[in-house]
Scaffold this motif. Sequence first.
Motif, PDB file in Angstrom:
ATOM      1  N   VAL A 392      36.944  16.132   6.104  1.00 31.60           N
ATOM      2  CA  VAL A 392      38.070  17.066   6.195  1.00 31.60           C
ATOM      3  C   VAL A 392      39.388  16.297   6.159  1.00 31.60           C
ATOM      4  N   THR A 393      39.463  15.194   6.916  1.00 27.14           N
ATOM      5  CA  THR A 393      40.673  14.368   6.924  1.00 27.14           C
ATOM      6  C   THR A 393      40.959  13.818   5.528  1.00 27.14           C
ATOM      7  N   VAL A 394      39.906  13.350   4.862  1.00 26.83           N
ATOM      8  CA  VAL A 394      40.067  12.804   3.512  1.00 26.83           C
ATOM      9  C   VAL A 394      40.548  13.887   2.551  1.00 26.83           C
ATOM     10  N   ALA A 395      40.002  15.109   2.675  1.00 19.35           N
ATOM     11  CA  ALA A 395      40.382  16.197   1.781  1.00 19.35           C
ATOM     12  C   ALA A 395      41.867  16.558   1.929  1.00 19.35           C
ATOM     13  N   VAL A 425      41.244   4.546   7.804  1.00 18.04           N
ATOM     14  CA  VAL A 425      41.181   4.152   6.389  1.00 18.04           C
ATOM     15  C   VAL A 425      40.218   2.987   6.194  1.00 18.04           C
ATOM     16  N   ALA A 426      40.260   2.004   7.131  1.00 16.61           N
ATOM     17  CA  ALA A 426      39.362   0.848   7.024  1.00 16.61           C
ATOM     18  C   ALA A 426      37.907   1.264   7.150  1.00 16.61           C
ATOM     19  N   ALA A 431      36.487   6.297   0.408  1.00 12.03           N
ATOM     20  CA  ALA A 431      36.803   7.706   0.191  1.00 12.03           C
ATOM     21  C   ALA A 431      38.295   7.977   0.120  1.00 12.03           C
ATOM     22  N   CYS A 432      39.073   7.296   0.997  1.00 14.58           N
ATOM     23  CA  CYS A 432      40.481   7.677   1.084  1.00 14.58           C
ATOM     24  C   CYS A 432      41.450   6.529   0.874  1.00 14.58           C
ATOM     25  N   GLY A 433      40.959   5.325   0.642  1.00 14.18           N
ATOM     26  CA  GLY A 433      41.879   4.200   0.510  1.00 14.18           C
ATOM     27  C   GLY A 433      42.809   4.345  -0.665  1.00 14.18           C
ATOM     28  N   TRP A 434      42.292   4.910  -1.756  1.00 10.54           N
ATOM     29  CA  TRP A 434      43.130   5.032  -2.959  1.00 10.54           C
ATOM     30  C   TRP A 434      44.279   6.014  -2.731  1.00 10.54           C
TER      31      TRP A 434
END
Length: 439
Positions: A392-395, A425-426, A431-434
């Motif tokens: 959910v956070t990544v979305a 993020v680490a 999933a979300c670093g980019w």
Amino acid sequence: MAAYKPVVVQACPKLGEKITQDTLYWRGYKTPVQIKEFGAVNKIDFCPVPPYNYAVTASSRIHIYGRYSQEPIKTFSRFRDAAYCASYRDDGRLLVAGSEDGSISLFDVSGKAPLRQFEGHTKPVHLAGFLSDKYRIFSGGDDYSSNLWDIPSATNIISYSEHTDYVRCGCASKVNADVFITGSYDHTVKLFDARTKSSVLTIEHGHPVESVLLFPSGGLLVSAGGRYVKVWDVLKGGQLLVSLKNHHKTVTCLCLNSSGQRLLSGSLDRHVKIYSTTSYKVVHSFNYATSILSLALSPEDETIVVGMTNGVLNVKHRKPEEKNENSQKKRQPAYRTYVKGRTYMPKQEDFCVSKPVKHVLRKYDKLLRSFQSSKALDAVMEPPIMLHTPEVTVAVMQELHRRGTLRSALAGRDEKQVNLLLTFVARHLSACGWAVSNS
């Protein structure tokens, strides 16, 4: 104005436990019953004949428990010091046990006082058992010796002094009445034949041997010591077949199920591992509260009893299987109940009424709809969401990046919030670093 479209949360596959037939079987044991003993439980042995009572050796007493009893139905307490390794004879009538003072006591299960006392060891006896002929007893002690005793005359038949350290475990062959095996802290397992004056076979385990087990066929031997459980082929001169290293502390006890298809091992790491004897892979595992010293499985595999270092006896019973008769007695709905209306075709004059579906927006969706980017990111940075539903956070981060407002949502945050974000993020970099790097 177009209706707001909620953020699409990408569903991630979750790796769950693989459910196998073994998992279902071993999970069929009920919640354990805890029984407190007077000291560490060094041996548990089931009676080979019904009603399958079991003897528990702890401190200076031997308690006999019924299958479902939580209090001992009989107690042998005539020991001057600690008692060890109480074992049943194959007919369930006699019980033999070693002691700290070096003596071996033979009890009639229906009596109280010892029938025989065997004196010969000069140090504590941790190993005592019956040969399969029922008239001889083998023993091993801390005086490095392994002895064979005649029950009717209470005399020593033969004594072996081949070990160079404490003899702490052993077992007898069910195929040959003259063969028994001992394991010692000198890292060796020795096979003795009562018809010879020396050992027939010596196996180097590599660690102090805590437990040995012979398969019913007499061809395979299992030894446990250190972190290893090793399987040997006796018929091929003690050839090593497999070495198992699934525990991370000393393995203290072994047992087989009634069919011989599953091998159980208990360890000081508080785990009982169950192996398939065809592939020698772990098929299930039990966790316990304290280090395990002893383990036994009832002849019908109906009860598992585990003894621990803190004196607690853990007893698990299998849940009774549901009988087909009871399930058939339950009234089942008629077949037409299930198929009612399935084949109905609407006619031209029919009027179809559909109930409007109400969509409830999440907190972050409401904030995104009102263009509150920073608060929307705050809403999905809460610990419950980050830990349990990180997708959910990544979305939301991806949606903010798509809108071009991720940079403004990150602006003005203190060191604690930035540290929390970088930690997330680490942990979920792929999933979300980019999204963060492009902001």
